[in-house]
Scaffold this active site. Sequence first.
Site, short mmCIF file in Angstrom:
data_model
loop_
_atom_site.label_atom_id
_atom_site.label_comp_id
_atom_site.label_asym_id
_atom_site.label_seq_id
_atom_site.Cartn_x
_atom_site.Cartn_y
_atom_site.Cartn_z
N ARG A 171 2.07 4.78 -12.19
CA ARG A 171 3.51 4.97 -12.51
C ARG A 171 4.20 3.60 -12.90
NH1 ARG A 171 6.27 9.33 -10.89
NH2 ARG A 171 8.09 8.35 -10.44
N ARG A 175 4.16 -6.33 -16.04
CA ARG A 175 4.27 -7.01 -17.37
C ARG A 175 4.30 -8.57 -17.37
NH1 ARG A 175 9.65 -4.12 -17.42
NH2 ARG A 175 8.84 -1.81 -18.25
N ARG A 247 6.11 14.35 1.89
CA ARG A 247 6.85 13.51 2.74
C ARG A 247 8.48 13.94 2.45
NH1 ARG A 247 4.61 10.21 6.10
NH2 ARG A 247 5.89 8.46 5.52
N ARG A 277 14.05 1.60 0.64
CA ARG A 277 15.03 1.01 -0.04
C ARG A 277 16.48 1.16 0.15
NH1 ARG A 277 13.08 4.78 -5.33
NH2 ARG A 277 13.47 6.70 -4.46
N GLU A 298 16.85 4.42 2.43
CA GLU A 298 15.83 5.42 2.69
C GLU A 298 14.83 5.22 3.66
OE1 GLU A 298 14.17 6.71 -1.18
OE2 GLU A 298 16.21 6.60 -2.01
N TYR A 346 3.86 15.53 -8.17
CA TYR A 346 4.82 14.29 -8.16
C TYR A 346 5.27 14.39 -9.71
CZ TYR A 346 6.21 9.47 -7.14
OH TYR A 346 6.83 8.36 -6.59
N ASP A 348 8.26 13.71 -12.82
CA ASP A 348 9.75 13.12 -13.23
C ASP A 348 10.55 14.12 -13.95
OD1 ASP A 348 9.40 10.54 -12.26
OD2 ASP A 348 8.18 10.06 -14.03
N1 UDP Z 1 5.68 0.95 -4.92
C1 UDP Z 1 5.37 -0.11 -4.33
N2 UDP Z 1 6.40 -1.18 -4.05
C2 UDP Z 1 7.55 -0.76 -4.77
C3 UDP Z 1 7.75 0.22 -5.58
C4 UDP Z 1 6.95 1.26 -5.69
O1 UDP Z 1 4.25 -0.34 -3.60
O2 UDP Z 1 8.40 -1.95 -4.76
C5 UDP Z 1 4.58 2.10 -5.00
C6 UDP Z 1 4.74 2.92 -3.88
O3 UDP Z 1 3.54 3.43 -3.68
C7 UDP Z 1 5.59 4.14 -4.81
C8 UDP Z 1 4.97 4.09 -6.14
O4 UDP Z 1 4.75 2.83 -6.34
O5 UDP Z 1 5.49 5.31 -4.15
C9 UDP Z 1 5.93 4.70 -7.11
O6 UDP Z 1 7.04 4.03 -7.29
P1 UDP Z 1 8.45 4.66 -7.81
O7 UDP Z 1 9.20 3.59 -7.82
O8 UDP Z 1 8.05 5.30 -9.27
O9 UDP Z 1 8.64 5.80 -6.75
P2 UDP Z 1 10.02 6.77 -6.93
O10 UDP Z 1 11.19 6.13 -7.42
O11 UDP Z 1 9.47 8.05 -7.68
O12 UDP Z 1 9.96 6.95 -5.28
#
Ligand code: UDP
Length: 380
Positions: A171, A175, A247, A277, A298, A346, A348
Amino acid sequence: MRFGIAGAGFSGAVIARELAEAGHEAVVFETREHVAGNCHTERDPETGVMIHRYGPHIFHTDNERVWEYVNRFGVMMPYNHRVRTTVGGRTYLLPVNLLTINQLFGTALRPDEARAFIADQADSSIEEPQNFEEQALKFMGRRLYDAFFHGYTRKQWGLSPTEIPASVLKRLPLRFSYEDSYFNHPHQAIPRDGYTAIVEGILDHPGIEVRLSTPYTPEDREEYDHSIWSGQLDAWFDHEHGPLRYRTLDFEEIRATGDYLGCSVMNFGDVDVPYTRIAEHKHFAPWEEHEGTVCFREYSRLAEPGDIPYYPIRMANDKTLLSQYVEAARAEQDVTFVGRLGTYRYLDMDVTIGEALTAADGILEAIEESQPIPSLFVEA
Ligand code: UDP
Protein backbone atom coordinates in the site's frame (compact mmCIF):
# COMPACT_ATOMS: atom_id res chain seq x y z
CA MET A 1 -37.63 -5.83 -8.77
CA ARG A 2 -37.61 -5.09 -5.05
CA PHE A 3 -34.21 -5.23 -3.34
CA GLY A 4 -33.46 -5.47 0.38
CA ILE A 5 -30.06 -3.88 0.97
CA ALA A 6 -28.15 -4.34 4.21
CA GLY A 7 -25.89 -1.41 5.03
CA ALA A 8 -25.92 2.29 4.08
CA GLY A 9 -22.19 2.69 3.54
CA PHE A 10 -20.79 3.43 0.10
CA SER A 11 -21.43 -0.12 -1.17
CA GLY A 12 -25.10 -0.28 -0.22
CA ALA A 13 -25.83 3.33 -1.18
CA VAL A 14 -24.21 3.19 -4.63
CA ILE A 15 -25.89 -0.10 -5.53
CA ALA A 16 -29.27 1.17 -4.27
CA ARG A 17 -28.90 4.28 -6.41
CA GLU A 18 -27.93 2.42 -9.57
CA LEU A 19 -30.81 -0.02 -9.15
CA ALA A 20 -33.29 2.76 -8.39
CA GLU A 21 -32.18 4.74 -11.43
CA ALA A 22 -32.84 1.65 -13.53
CA GLY A 23 -36.43 1.60 -12.22
CA HIS A 24 -36.10 -0.91 -9.38
CA GLU A 25 -37.08 -0.43 -5.75
CA ALA A 26 -34.50 -0.50 -2.95
CA VAL A 27 -35.04 -0.62 0.79
CA VAL A 28 -31.77 0.13 2.59
CA PHE A 29 -31.43 -1.11 6.17
CA GLU A 30 -28.82 0.45 8.44
CA THR A 31 -28.08 -0.73 11.98
CA ARG A 32 -26.59 2.61 13.01
CA GLU A 33 -28.53 5.85 13.38
CA HIS A 34 -26.60 7.42 10.48
CA VAL A 35 -25.62 6.55 6.91
CA ALA A 36 -22.08 6.40 5.41
CA GLY A 37 -20.76 3.50 7.51
CA ASN A 38 -17.22 4.04 8.79
CA CYS A 39 -16.82 7.08 6.51
CA HIS A 40 -19.41 8.96 8.60
CA THR A 41 -18.54 12.58 9.37
CA GLU A 42 -20.26 15.02 11.71
CA ARG A 43 -19.57 18.53 12.97
CA ASP A 44 -18.27 18.74 16.50
CA PRO A 45 -20.80 20.96 18.31
CA GLU A 46 -18.16 22.67 20.44
CA THR A 47 -15.53 23.60 17.85
CA GLY A 48 -17.40 23.25 14.53
CA VAL A 49 -14.66 20.94 13.25
CA MET A 50 -15.80 18.21 10.82
CA ILE A 51 -15.03 14.96 12.63
CA HIS A 52 -14.35 11.67 10.83
CA ARG A 53 -16.09 9.66 13.54
CA TYR A 54 -14.50 6.31 12.67
CA GLY A 55 -11.03 7.60 11.85
CA PRO A 56 -9.54 9.63 9.00
CA HIS A 57 -10.82 9.03 5.48
CA ILE A 58 -9.00 10.65 2.58
CA PHE A 59 -10.53 10.19 -0.83
CA HIS A 60 -8.02 9.39 -3.59
CA THR A 61 -8.46 7.66 -6.92
CA ASP A 62 -7.25 7.10 -10.44
CA ASN A 63 -10.62 5.75 -11.51
CA GLU A 64 -12.35 8.42 -13.63
CA ARG A 65 -15.78 6.84 -13.34
CA VAL A 66 -15.55 6.88 -9.56
CA TRP A 67 -14.19 10.42 -9.50
CA GLU A 68 -17.08 11.68 -11.65
CA TYR A 69 -19.51 9.73 -9.51
CA VAL A 70 -18.54 11.32 -6.18
CA ASN A 71 -18.45 14.76 -7.80
CA ARG A 72 -22.09 14.35 -8.77
CA PHE A 73 -23.08 14.25 -5.11
CA GLY A 74 -20.92 16.82 -3.41
CA VAL A 75 -18.20 19.43 -3.70
CA MET A 76 -14.84 17.70 -3.48
CA MET A 77 -12.18 20.05 -2.12
CA PRO A 78 -8.56 19.57 -3.22
CA TYR A 79 -6.59 18.08 -0.37
CA ASN A 80 -3.05 16.74 -0.36
CA HIS A 81 -2.53 14.19 2.38
CA ARG A 82 0.81 14.27 4.17
CA VAL A 83 1.81 12.13 7.12
CA ARG A 84 4.65 12.55 9.58
CA THR A 85 6.01 9.97 11.97
CA THR A 86 7.71 10.25 15.33
CA VAL A 87 10.22 7.54 16.29
CA GLY A 88 13.04 7.52 18.80
CA GLY A 89 12.33 11.13 19.80
CA ARG A 90 12.63 12.46 16.25
CA THR A 91 10.12 13.38 13.59
CA TYR A 92 10.36 12.30 9.96
CA LEU A 93 8.31 12.56 6.77
CA LEU A 94 6.29 9.69 5.37
CA PRO A 95 5.94 7.91 3.07
CA VAL A 96 9.65 7.07 3.16
CA ASN A 97 11.21 9.56 0.71
CA LEU A 98 14.57 11.15 0.05
CA LEU A 99 14.34 13.47 3.04
CA THR A 100 13.35 10.58 5.34
CA ILE A 101 16.34 8.56 4.11
CA ASN A 102 18.76 11.47 4.40
CA GLN A 103 17.52 12.34 7.89
CA LEU A 104 17.65 8.78 9.17
CA PHE A 105 21.14 8.07 7.82
CA GLY A 106 22.51 11.61 8.30
CA THR A 107 23.32 11.82 4.60
CA ALA A 108 22.71 14.26 1.74
CA LEU A 109 22.19 11.78 -1.08
CA ARG A 110 20.72 12.65 -4.46
CA PRO A 111 18.07 10.34 -5.97
CA ASP A 112 20.48 8.04 -7.86
CA GLU A 113 22.85 7.84 -4.91
CA ALA A 114 19.98 7.05 -2.55
CA ARG A 115 18.67 4.36 -4.87
CA ALA A 116 22.09 2.69 -4.94
CA PHE A 117 22.49 3.12 -1.19
CA ILE A 118 19.12 1.53 -0.40
CA ALA A 119 19.75 -1.27 -2.92
CA ASP A 120 22.87 -2.00 -0.92
CA GLN A 121 20.90 -2.07 2.34
CA ALA A 122 18.19 -4.30 0.87
CA ASP A 123 18.24 -8.04 1.42
CA SER A 124 18.68 -9.42 -2.08
CA SER A 125 18.59 -13.03 -0.86
CA ILE A 126 14.78 -12.74 -0.55
CA GLU A 127 13.32 -13.62 -3.94
CA GLU A 128 9.63 -14.03 -3.33
CA PRO A 129 8.69 -12.15 -0.12
CA GLN A 130 6.32 -14.32 1.88
CA ASN A 131 5.24 -11.73 4.43
CA PHE A 132 5.32 -8.05 5.39
CA GLU A 133 8.78 -8.23 6.99
CA GLU A 134 10.40 -9.99 4.04
CA GLN A 135 8.77 -7.55 1.64
CA ALA A 136 10.20 -4.63 3.63
CA LEU A 137 13.69 -6.15 4.02
CA LYS A 138 13.83 -6.89 0.31
CA PHE A 139 12.86 -3.37 -0.70
CA MET A 140 14.39 -1.10 1.94
CA GLY A 141 16.66 -3.07 4.24
CA ARG A 142 16.72 -3.53 7.99
CA ARG A 143 17.38 0.04 9.18
CA LEU A 144 14.42 1.74 7.47
CA TYR A 145 12.20 -1.20 8.28
CA ASP A 146 13.11 -1.18 11.97
CA ALA A 147 12.65 2.57 12.24
CA PHE A 148 9.36 3.08 10.46
CA PHE A 149 7.57 -0.22 9.96
CA HIS A 150 8.37 -2.84 12.56
CA GLY A 151 6.92 -1.10 15.64
CA TYR A 152 3.98 0.55 13.92
CA THR A 153 2.95 -2.67 12.19
CA ARG A 154 3.19 -4.68 15.42
CA LYS A 155 0.87 -2.20 17.13
CA GLN A 156 -1.52 -1.91 14.20
CA TRP A 157 -1.91 -5.64 13.64
CA GLY A 158 -0.99 -7.07 17.07
CA LEU A 159 1.16 -9.67 15.35
CA SER A 160 4.71 -10.16 14.25
CA PRO A 161 5.23 -8.61 10.79
CA THR A 162 6.38 -12.07 9.71
CA GLU A 163 2.75 -13.18 10.05
CA ILE A 164 1.28 -10.32 8.02
CA PRO A 165 0.75 -10.55 4.25
CA ALA A 166 3.27 -8.75 2.03
CA SER A 167 0.34 -7.00 0.30
CA VAL A 168 -0.19 -4.71 3.33
CA LEU A 169 3.22 -3.07 2.76
CA LYS A 170 2.53 -2.70 -0.95
CA ARG A 171 0.00 0.00 0.00
CA LEU A 172 2.91 2.35 0.71
CA PRO A 173 5.42 3.78 -1.77
CA LEU A 174 9.19 4.21 -1.23
CA ARG A 175 10.30 7.39 -2.99
CA PHE A 176 13.68 8.61 -4.15
CA SER A 177 12.56 12.23 -4.42
CA TYR A 178 11.44 14.85 -1.92
CA GLU A 179 7.78 14.32 -2.88
CA ASP A 180 5.95 13.65 0.37
CA SER A 181 2.35 13.34 -0.79
CA TYR A 182 1.03 10.18 0.87
CA PHE A 183 -0.90 9.04 -2.20
CA ASN A 184 0.10 8.82 -5.86
CA HIS A 185 -3.36 9.14 -7.36
CA PRO A 186 -4.27 12.02 -9.70
CA HIS A 187 -7.44 12.82 -7.76
CA GLN A 188 -7.20 13.51 -4.06
CA ALA A 189 -9.91 15.34 -2.16
CA ILE A 190 -12.13 15.64 0.89
CA PRO A 191 -15.82 16.48 0.55
CA ARG A 192 -16.58 20.03 1.69
CA ASP A 193 -19.71 18.96 3.55
CA GLY A 194 -18.41 15.59 4.73
CA TYR A 195 -18.87 12.04 3.52
CA THR A 196 -22.25 11.63 5.18
CA ALA A 197 -23.73 14.41 3.02
CA ILE A 198 -22.41 12.62 -0.09
CA VAL A 199 -23.96 9.29 0.93
CA GLU A 200 -27.24 11.05 1.83
CA GLY A 201 -27.20 12.55 -1.67
CA ILE A 202 -26.63 9.15 -3.26
CA LEU A 203 -29.56 7.71 -1.28
CA ASP A 204 -31.86 10.62 -2.11
CA HIS A 205 -33.96 9.04 -4.85
CA PRO A 206 -37.70 8.26 -4.99
CA GLY A 207 -36.92 4.57 -5.60
CA ILE A 208 -34.94 4.29 -2.35
CA GLU A 209 -36.26 3.95 1.19
CA VAL A 210 -33.73 4.17 4.03
CA ARG A 211 -34.48 2.60 7.42
CA LEU A 212 -31.97 3.78 10.03
CA SER A 213 -31.40 1.95 13.32
CA THR A 214 -32.91 -1.13 11.67
CA PRO A 215 -30.82 -4.26 11.17
CA TYR A 216 -31.44 -6.50 8.17
CA THR A 217 -31.35 -10.20 8.89
CA PRO A 218 -31.15 -13.17 6.53
CA GLU A 219 -34.79 -13.93 7.46
CA ASP A 220 -35.85 -10.59 5.93
CA ARG A 221 -34.83 -11.88 2.50
CA GLU A 222 -38.27 -13.50 2.09
CA GLU A 223 -39.80 -10.07 1.56
CA TYR A 224 -37.51 -9.13 -1.33
CA ASP A 225 -36.70 -10.46 -4.78
CA HIS A 226 -33.00 -10.15 -4.05
CA SER A 227 -30.80 -9.10 -1.11
CA ILE A 228 -27.55 -7.16 -1.12
CA TRP A 229 -25.45 -7.85 1.97
CA SER A 230 -22.68 -5.41 2.92
CA GLY A 231 -22.57 -6.65 6.51
CA GLN A 232 -19.96 -9.09 7.79
CA LEU A 233 -19.78 -12.09 5.48
CA ASP A 234 -19.76 -14.60 8.36
CA ALA A 235 -22.71 -12.89 10.09
CA TRP A 236 -24.97 -13.82 7.14
CA PHE A 237 -24.18 -17.44 7.97
CA ASP A 238 -24.56 -16.92 11.72
CA HIS A 239 -20.76 -17.41 12.08
CA GLU A 240 -21.32 -21.14 11.56
CA HIS A 241 -17.65 -21.91 10.82
CA GLY A 242 -16.37 -19.51 13.50
CA PRO A 243 -15.81 -15.73 13.46
CA LEU A 244 -13.70 -13.95 10.82
CA ARG A 245 -11.25 -11.78 12.75
CA TYR A 246 -10.89 -8.01 12.56
CA ARG A 247 -8.81 -5.30 14.19
CA THR A 248 -10.86 -2.62 15.87
CA LEU A 249 -9.84 0.88 16.97
CA ASP A 250 -10.31 2.78 20.22
CA PHE A 251 -10.16 6.56 19.98
CA GLU A 252 -8.99 8.82 22.80
CA GLU A 253 -10.04 12.42 22.36
CA ILE A 254 -7.75 15.41 22.89
CA ARG A 255 -9.20 18.93 22.95
CA ALA A 256 -7.12 22.09 22.77
CA THR A 257 -7.09 25.52 21.23
CA GLY A 258 -5.06 26.54 18.20
CA ASP A 259 -2.94 23.90 16.55
CA TYR A 260 -2.13 20.75 18.55
CA LEU A 261 -0.13 18.65 16.07
CA GLY A 262 0.70 21.04 13.25
CA CYS A 263 -0.42 18.44 10.70
CA SER A 264 -3.36 16.13 10.06
CA VAL A 265 -1.73 12.80 10.96
CA MET A 266 1.30 11.97 13.09
CA ASN A 267 2.24 8.30 13.27
CA PHE A 268 4.17 6.88 16.22
CA GLY A 269 6.54 4.10 15.25
CA ASP A 270 7.90 3.23 18.70
CA VAL A 271 6.49 0.01 20.06
CA ASP A 272 6.37 1.39 23.62
CA VAL A 273 4.05 4.26 22.62
CA PRO A 274 0.72 2.44 22.95
CA TYR A 275 -1.16 4.28 20.19
CA THR A 276 -0.37 4.10 16.46
CA ARG A 277 -1.21 7.65 15.44
CA ILE A 278 -2.89 10.95 16.31
CA ALA A 279 -5.17 12.69 13.83
CA GLU A 280 -6.09 16.38 14.12
CA HIS A 281 -9.31 16.63 12.21
CA LYS A 282 -9.42 20.33 11.40
CA HIS A 283 -6.39 19.80 9.18
CA PHE A 284 -8.52 17.57 6.93
CA ALA A 285 -10.42 20.76 6.01
CA PRO A 286 -7.66 23.36 5.49
CA TRP A 287 -10.21 25.69 3.84
CA GLU A 288 -11.99 26.10 7.19
CA GLU A 289 -10.93 28.06 10.25
CA HIS A 290 -11.57 27.00 13.84
CA GLU A 291 -10.22 28.30 17.12
CA GLY A 292 -10.65 25.06 18.95
CA THR A 293 -9.20 21.75 17.86
CA VAL A 294 -10.08 18.08 18.33
CA CYS A 295 -7.61 15.23 17.91
CA PHE A 296 -7.87 11.49 18.43
CA ARG A 297 -5.24 9.04 19.53
CA GLU A 298 -5.81 5.69 17.80
CA TYR A 299 -5.30 2.41 19.61
CA SER A 300 -5.63 -0.81 17.64
CA ARG A 301 -6.71 -4.15 19.12
CA LEU A 302 -8.38 -7.42 18.19
CA ALA A 303 -12.13 -6.92 17.77
CA GLU A 304 -14.30 -8.77 20.30
CA PRO A 305 -17.96 -9.58 19.63
CA GLY A 306 -19.85 -6.27 19.64
CA ASP A 307 -16.83 -4.14 18.66
CA ILE A 308 -16.84 -2.23 15.39
CA PRO A 309 -14.87 -4.18 12.78
CA TYR A 310 -12.27 -2.06 10.94
CA TYR A 311 -9.43 -4.02 9.35
CA PRO A 312 -9.92 -7.64 8.19
CA ILE A 313 -6.92 -9.61 9.46
CA ARG A 314 -6.55 -12.11 6.58
CA MET A 315 -3.72 -14.20 8.01
CA ALA A 316 -3.33 -17.78 6.78
CA ASN A 317 -5.85 -19.25 9.26
CA ASP A 318 -8.35 -16.45 8.61
CA LYS A 319 -8.08 -17.17 4.91
CA THR A 320 -8.85 -20.85 5.45
CA LEU A 321 -11.98 -19.83 7.32
CA LEU A 322 -12.74 -17.24 4.67
CA SER A 323 -12.63 -19.85 1.91
CA GLN A 324 -15.36 -21.80 3.73
CA TYR A 325 -17.57 -18.73 3.84
CA VAL A 326 -16.80 -17.87 0.22
CA GLU A 327 -17.87 -21.35 -0.80
CA ALA A 328 -21.09 -20.93 1.18
CA ALA A 329 -21.61 -17.50 -0.39
CA ARG A 330 -21.20 -18.87 -3.89
CA ALA A 331 -23.82 -21.53 -3.16
CA GLU A 332 -26.35 -18.91 -2.02
CA GLN A 333 -29.15 -17.71 -4.26
CA ASP A 334 -30.92 -14.36 -4.23
CA VAL A 335 -28.18 -12.59 -2.26
CA THR A 336 -25.09 -10.68 -3.36
CA PHE A 337 -22.17 -10.02 -0.98
CA VAL A 338 -20.42 -6.68 -1.39
CA GLY A 339 -17.99 -4.24 0.22
CA ARG A 340 -15.28 -4.33 2.86
CA LEU A 341 -17.27 -6.47 5.32
CA GLY A 342 -19.25 -8.52 2.81
CA THR A 343 -16.08 -9.67 1.03
CA TYR A 344 -13.68 -9.38 4.03
CA ARG A 345 -11.09 -7.20 2.30
CA TYR A 346 -9.00 -4.08 3.15
CA LEU A 347 -10.66 -1.63 0.73
CA ASP A 348 -10.13 2.05 0.07
CA MET A 349 -13.25 4.15 -0.55
CA ASP A 350 -12.67 4.56 -4.28
CA VAL A 351 -12.29 0.81 -4.76
CA THR A 352 -15.46 0.24 -2.74
CA ILE A 353 -17.40 2.67 -4.97
CA GLY A 354 -15.87 1.23 -8.15
CA GLU A 355 -16.78 -2.31 -7.14
CA ALA A 356 -20.30 -1.24 -6.17
CA LEU A 357 -20.79 0.29 -9.63
CA THR A 358 -19.49 -2.90 -11.27
CA ALA A 359 -21.74 -5.07 -9.09
CA ALA A 360 -24.76 -2.91 -9.98
CA ASP A 361 -23.90 -3.23 -13.70
CA GLY A 362 -23.65 -6.99 -13.27
CA ILE A 363 -26.96 -7.20 -11.42
CA LEU A 364 -28.78 -5.15 -14.07
CA GLU A 365 -27.24 -7.23 -16.84
CA ALA A 366 -28.33 -10.47 -15.18
CA ILE A 367 -31.87 -9.14 -14.80
CA GLU A 368 -31.95 -8.05 -18.43
CA GLU A 369 -30.80 -11.47 -19.60
CA SER A 370 -33.08 -13.30 -17.14
CA GLN A 371 -30.05 -14.96 -15.60
CA PRO A 372 -29.53 -15.62 -11.88
CA ILE A 373 -27.79 -12.71 -10.13
CA PRO A 374 -24.27 -13.74 -9.02
CA SER A 375 -23.65 -13.81 -5.27
CA LEU A 376 -20.11 -12.44 -5.63
CA PHE A 377 -18.61 -10.12 -8.23
CA VAL A 378 -15.04 -10.21 -6.86
CA GLU A 379 -12.53 -12.74 -5.56
CA ALA A 380 -12.88 -12.46 -1.78
N1 UDP B 1 2.75 1.26 8.22
C1 UDP B 1 3.88 1.27 9.01
N2 UDP B 1 4.33 2.48 9.49
C2 UDP B 1 3.70 3.64 9.24
C3 UDP B 1 2.53 3.62 8.42
C4 UDP B 1 2.07 2.41 7.94
O1 UDP B 1 4.46 0.24 9.29
O2 UDP B 1 4.15 4.68 9.74
C5 UDP B 1 2.26 -0.05 7.73
C6 UDP B 1 1.23 -0.67 8.69
O3 UDP B 1 1.39 -2.07 8.70
C7 UDP B 1 -0.08 -0.28 8.03
C8 UDP B 1 0.26 -0.37 6.55
O4 UDP B 1 1.62 0.08 6.47
O5 UDP B 1 -1.12 -1.17 8.38
C9 UDP B 1 -0.64 0.45 5.64
O6 UDP B 1 -0.59 1.80 6.03
P1 UDP B 1 -1.75 2.86 5.70
O7 UDP B 1 -1.27 4.20 6.06
O8 UDP B 1 -2.19 2.61 4.30
O9 UDP B 1 -2.88 2.41 6.73
P2 UDP B 1 -4.38 2.95 7.00
O10 UDP B 1 -4.34 4.45 6.90
O11 UDP B 1 -5.25 2.26 5.99
O12 UDP B 1 -4.62 2.50 8.40
